[in-house]
Design an enzyme around this catalytic site. Structure first.
Site, PDB file in Angstrom:
ATOM      1  N   SER A 297      62.426  61.904-137.341  1.00 18.87           N
ATOM      2  CA  SER A 297      62.553  63.340-137.568  1.00 18.87           C
ATOM      3  C   SER A 297      63.923  63.713-138.134  1.00 18.87           C
ATOM      4  O   SER A 297      64.227  63.424-139.280  1.00 18.87           O
ATOM      5  CB  SER A 297      62.251  64.079-136.258  1.00 18.87           C
ATOM      6  OG  SER A 297      62.071  65.446-136.472  1.00 18.87           O
ATOM      7  N   ASP A 308      69.425  59.855-150.918  1.00 17.92           N
ATOM      8  CA  ASP A 308      69.115  60.484-152.206  1.00 17.92           C
ATOM      9  C   ASP A 308      70.366  60.897-152.971  1.00 17.92           C
ATOM     10  O   ASP A 308      70.404  60.833-154.206  1.00 17.92           O
ATOM     11  CB  ASP A 308      68.197  61.690-151.995  1.00 17.92           C
ATOM     12  CG  ASP A 308      66.758  61.287-151.693  1.00 17.92           C
ATOM     13  OD1 ASP A 308      66.487  60.072-151.622  1.00 17.92           O
ATOM     14  OD2 ASP A 308      65.911  62.185-151.513  1.00 17.92           O
ATOM     15  N   LYS A 322      58.292  60.341-139.080  1.00 21.77           N
ATOM     16  CA  LYS A 322      57.831  61.677-138.657  1.00 21.77           C
ATOM     17  C   LYS A 322      58.348  62.706-139.662  1.00 21.77           C
ATOM     18  O   LYS A 322      59.502  63.108-139.616  1.00 21.77           O
ATOM     19  CB  LYS A 322      58.322  62.018-137.254  1.00 21.77           C
ATOM     20  CG  LYS A 322      57.833  63.390-136.783  1.00 21.77           C
ATOM     21  CD  LYS A 322      58.374  63.696-135.399  1.00 21.77           C
ATOM     22  CE  LYS A 322      57.914  65.090-134.952  1.00 21.77           C
ATOM     23  NZ  LYS A 322      58.480  66.168-135.775  1.00 21.77           N
TER      24      LYS A 322
END
Length: 432
Positions: A297, A308, A322
């Site tokens: 999460s 990224d 998740k």
């Protein structure tokens, strides 16, 4: 002659009113919807069933208990993270985000209809007792856990410091279940731990994303700066997540202002983007982020954003997977529903639901002579949401958890240290 209003009719009108009110409340948070005739027909069927149970059940039972049971069943039919909370359970979840409660210290989920340990919390009675990820809790104080909700299981295991609870565990590879009697304690989930490793390398472990995690992190790094930190290892292993805003706040300590951290998208397709809104303080510190199957999460949000934006090297094992957002919606009587309202996406638009974050450098923890314990991941949970970016559903697989006793045996940590040392050496090399 006035029409006769029966008790059943009054109940039906009451249920329709409750549903209408709830529709307004939930509609502010998710996608609104229209209620057609067939919905009222279904509600009529529910009213009839409620009336029959009240009139004919062998023992007298309160209407509130029946309605609570119906709401639990409704939420439990959705996905593994949507659930109903009684007023007491709602209070407990509020306590969780503050990081202190009485209990044994484990994260649990449902796998194959059985309450299953996702991970014990570091430094808690459960970890000291030897509870492992993948352990199936088949009884709590002698009562079978089949078909009870996660929150009921949590409620049974929590209690005052010094009291005991006995959980019966069925472990992979064992022929017989085993009882663990554990003394409850005040579980203070310290969200940030740190120390200096040497050669200017600072180590920070985030245990969970709580209300004050970003503040604690900032204070921790300031302390490490005084000790001469020149590079950083951020350990997110076995961090089950927590508050979305806390994840964004942590990420923005290391990213420039205006950078996208995460996007969330609900049923309508409308996106909400979360950007850094202040200039990060630690933009130039070389960093390695450690992750494993227990990183879930909010941990995956942070790791995904750093990956990224190429802010850090992600090292370890594939994460939990998740990729959904839960919103807690209070009800009028103090109870609440925890509803999955959206999925989240990394800055590059990638959904990690069921897949997780793939590390830049995969390093398995496989020291010799250590027993392997199965790990529960998102795709192993019943009724998990699908990932719309993947054509074929990923099949459950047995992965392993190995927790090293000390830093020297921690293969992933040692690789991270080597990377940062190499980084420093390479930076100093000049071309003749």
């Amino acid at each position: 002659m006035k029409p006769k209003i029966t008790r059943s009719t009054i109940k039906f009108i009451l249920i329709i009113t409750i549903v209408a009110v709830l529709g307004i409340t939930v509609g502010r948070w998710s996608v609104g919807g229209t209620t057609d005739v067939s919905d009222y027909e279904v509600l009529k069927t529910f009213s009839e069933a409620l009336s029959l149970v009240q009139k004919n059940y062998v023992e007298e039972i309160k209407t509130k208990e029946l309605v609570y049971g119906a709401i639990k069943g409704m939420l439990n039919s959705l996905d593994p993270h949507s659930s109903f909370m009684t007023p007491q359970a709602y209070k407990e979840i509020q306590i969780d985000t503050k990081g202190e409660f009485g209990g044994i210290g484990i994260q649990i989920g449902v796998k194959d209809g059985v309450i299953t340990v996702i991970a014990p919390i570091e430094g808690t009675p459960a970890e000291r007792a030897g509870i492992k990820s993948g352990d199936k809790i088949i009884k709590i104080d002698g009562v079978f856990t089949k078909d009870i909700s996660l929150y009921d299981a949590v409620k049974k295991m929590r209690g005052a410091k010094g009291t005991t609870v006995t959980i019966t565990i069925m472990r992979e590879g064992e022929l017989q279940p085993k009882d663990y009697t554990i003394v409850r304690d005040i579980i203070k989930v310290q969200s940030v731990k740190s120390h200096m490793i040497g050669d200017g390398i600072g180590y920070i472990k985030l245990i969970q994303f709580q209300e004050r995690t970003d503040v604690d992190l900032r204070n921790t790094i300031k302390k490490l700066e005084k000790e001469g930190i020149s590079s950083l290892i951020l350990d997110l292993r076995n961090n089950p997540g927590g508050l979305l805003n806390s994840a964004v706040d942590v990420a923005q300590e290391f990213l420039p202002s205006g950078k996208l951290v995460v996007s969330i998208k609900g049923r309508t397709g409308e996106k909400n983007d979360y950007h850094t809104d202040n200039k990060g303080i630690y933009l130039n510190v070389p960093m390695v982020v450690l992750v494993n199957e227990g990183s879930a999460s909010a941990s995956e949000i942070v790791a995904g954003a750093f990956q990224d934006w190429k802010r850090a090297i992600i090292l370890g094992n594939q994460t939990f997977g998740k990729g959904s957002v839960q919103t807690i919606l209070p009800l009028n009587d103090g109870s609440a529903i925890r509803l999955t309202t959206a999925k989240y996406y990394t800055p590059n638009g990638k959904s990690i639901q069921n897949t997780g974050i793939t590390p830049d450098i995969v390093v398995a923890m496989k020291p010799k002579g250590v027993k392997i314990h199965p790990i529960v991941k998102e795709r192993d949970l019943e009724r998990h949401l699908k990932n719309e970016q993947i054509k074929e559903e990923l099949k459950p697989e047995i992965t392993e958890e190995v927790i090293p006793i000390n830093e020297k045996d921690d293969i992933q940590l040692q690789r991270a240290i080597d990377l940062l040392k190499s980084w420093k050496i390479l930076k100093g090399i000049t071309t003749p």
